[in-house]
Design an enzyme around this catalytic site. Sequence first.
Site, PDB file in Angstrom:
ATOM      1  N   ASP A 153     192.939   8.663  37.880  1.00 26.16           N
ATOM      2  CA  ASP A 153     191.600   9.225  37.682  1.00 26.16           C
ATOM      3  C   ASP A 153     191.733  10.722  37.407  1.00 26.16           C
ATOM      4  O   ASP A 153     192.547  11.413  38.017  1.00 26.16           O
ATOM      5  CB  ASP A 153     190.728   8.981  38.922  1.00 26.16           C
ATOM      6  N   GLY A 171     176.204   5.065  40.943  1.00 27.33           N
ATOM      7  CA  GLY A 171     176.869   6.190  40.290  1.00 27.33           C
ATOM      8  C   GLY A 171     177.864   5.796  39.213  1.00 27.33           C
ATOM      9  O   GLY A 171     178.765   6.574  38.894  1.00 27.33           O
ATOM     10  N   ASN A 225     181.755   0.602  41.072  1.00 29.58           N
ATOM     11  CA  ASN A 225     180.356   1.024  41.042  1.00 29.58           C
ATOM     12  C   ASN A 225     179.659   0.302  39.898  1.00 29.58           C
ATOM     13  O   ASN A 225     180.201   0.216  38.793  1.00 29.58           O
ATOM     14  CB  ASN A 225     180.267   2.537  40.843  1.00 29.58           C
ATOM     15  N   HIS A 247     185.596  -0.963  35.968  1.00 27.37           N
ATOM     16  CA  HIS A 247     186.789  -0.315  36.520  1.00 27.37           C
ATOM     17  C   HIS A 247     186.741  -0.382  38.033  1.00 27.37           C
ATOM     18  O   HIS A 247     185.682  -0.262  38.648  1.00 27.37           O
ATOM     19  CB  HIS A 247     186.918   1.143  36.051  1.00 27.37           C
TER      20      HIS A 247
END
Length: 115
Positions: free
Chosen positions: A30, A94, A88, A101
């Site tokens: 990330d 969010g 999410n 993912h």
Amino acid sequence: MADCLFCRIVAGEIPAKIVKRSEDAVAFRDLDPRAPTHVLVIPTRHIAAVRDAGGEEGERAVGRVLGFAAEVATELGLDAGGYRLVTNTGKDAGQSVDHLHFHLLGGRKLSWPPG
Ligand code: AMP
């Protein structure tokens, strides 16, 4: 999908720190890590979110991604301490990238419930 950020990472059109790749899934670091280990695990095929992963094909894709995520966690040494795998879906959660993912988070004590 041509205008999907994560499809473009799968295609190698946008650089990413790839951790592991298979025919069905890709894991990469990330950009804005929230834990010592923070990897995104995605299906290579475009699925917008977990709510779009129904049906035989979707279920197979998600099953493969989860198995792949478990392999990545093992390879990154997270089994002993444990880790969190979270996705999410939609704006209240969010979700900011509309390609399914799973966040693989580990390397520190994680609080519960998430904010
Ligand atoms: P979410 O908010 O659950 O949709 O998660 C999207 C994640 O993608 C965020 O944690 C971002 O930091 C991460 N992200 C966005 N763009 C990139 C990129 N180009 N490479 C790696 N991670 C990214």
